[in-house]
Structure formats: C-alpha cells, structure tokens
Motif scaffolding. Structure first.
Motif, mmCIF file in Angstrom:
data_model
loop_
_atom_site.group_PDB
_atom_site.id
_atom_site.type_symbol
_atom_site.label_atom_id
_atom_site.label_comp_id
_atom_site.label_asym_id
_atom_site.label_seq_id
_atom_site.Cartn_x
_atom_site.Cartn_y
_atom_site.Cartn_z
ATOM 1 N N ILE A 1 5.263 2.496 9.016
ATOM 2 C CA ILE A 1 4.898 3.079 7.727
ATOM 3 C C ILE A 1 5.166 4.580 7.732
ATOM 4 O O ILE A 1 4.787 5.281 8.656
ATOM 5 C CB ILE A 1 3.402 2.839 7.416
ATOM 6 N N VAL A 2 5.813 5.071 6.676
ATOM 7 C CA VAL A 2 6.039 6.516 6.564
ATOM 8 C C VAL A 2 5.144 7.151 5.508
ATOM 9 O O VAL A 2 4.904 8.357 5.542
ATOM 10 C CB VAL A 2 7.518 6.849 6.272
ATOM 11 N N HIS A 3 4.630 6.334 4.567
ATOM 12 C CA HIS A 3 3.768 6.889 3.529
ATOM 13 C C HIS A 3 2.877 5.787 2.962
ATOM 14 O O HIS A 3 3.320 4.657 2.787
ATOM 15 C CB HIS A 3 4.611 7.496 2.401
ATOM 16 N N ILE A 4 1.624 6.155 2.656
ATOM 17 C CA ILE A 4 0.686 5.229 2.031
ATOM 18 C C ILE A 4 0.193 5.876 0.744
ATOM 19 O O ILE A 4 -0.277 7.022 0.771
ATOM 20 C CB ILE A 4 -0.517 4.919 2.941
ATOM 21 N N SER A 5 0.310 5.162 -0.364
ATOM 22 C CA SER A 5 -0.152 5.668 -1.653
ATOM 23 C C SER A 5 -1.319 4.820 -2.146
ATOM 24 O O SER A 5 -1.236 3.586 -2.142
ATOM 25 C CB SER A 5 0.957 5.591 -2.710
ATOM 26 N N LEU A 6 -2.376 5.458 -2.572
ATOM 27 C CA LEU A 6 -3.504 4.758 -3.184
ATOM 28 C C LEU A 6 -3.167 4.524 -4.649
ATOM 29 O O LEU A 6 -2.765 5.442 -5.357
ATOM 30 C CB LEU A 6 -4.776 5.594 -3.053
ATOM 31 N N LEU A 7 -3.303 3.278 -5.092
ATOM 32 C CA LEU A 7 -2.963 2.904 -6.472
ATOM 33 C C LEU A 7 -4.226 2.595 -7.256
ATOM 34 O O LEU A 7 -5.199 2.070 -6.700
ATOM 35 C CB LEU A 7 -2.039 1.684 -6.489
ATOM 36 N N GLU A 8 -4.204 2.863 -8.521
ATOM 37 C CA GLU A 8 -5.311 2.519 -9.409
ATOM 38 C C GLU A 8 -5.107 1.107 -9.928
ATOM 39 O O GLU A 8 -3.981 0.705 -10.190
ATOM 40 C CB GLU A 8 -5.336 3.486 -10.595
#
Length: 65
Positions: free
Chosen positions: A57-64
């Motif tokens: 994993i290079v990036h984790i985004s929190l989603l609504e």
C-alpha cells in the motif's frame, strides 16, 4: 456499519485500487504509525473479505459513506 470505516487503498501497482471497509481501531492504529503488516478487510455487510498486505500500500484514503 458501526465499528467500521470505508477506505480506499492505493497499491504500488498504479492499476490496482481497492475500496473496502476496515475496523475503526485498525484505521486509528494505521494513522498513528503502528507497525502492522497485514490488516483484515470487510465487505459492506460486515463479513470478512480477507487480508490486505500493507507492504504493498502506498496511500490510504478515508471515504465518507
């Protein structure tokens, strides 16, 4: 889903991108730099989907929701 957050994982391979659910506690550990190697992910209904290798994993985004 109570106890879960929706996230998007961006992998080293730019063609791979996954939206899934993980436990809130696991997300908090990730952003607080806990050294985890794998994390369990879940489907929208709360059933376990498998494990994600965080080394990829290079990036984790929190989603609504």
């Amino acid at each position: 889903m109570n106890g879960f957050v929706k996230v998007n994982f961006q992998f080293m391979n730019p063609d791979v991108n996954t939206t899934t659910y993980i436990r809130k506690i696991d997300y908090l550990e990730l952003i607080n730099n806990k050294n985890k190697r794998f994390i369990e992910d879940y489907e929208e209904d709360g059933n376990s989907h498998g494990a994600v290798n965080l080394d990829q994993i290079v990036h984790i985004s929190l989603l609504e929701d």
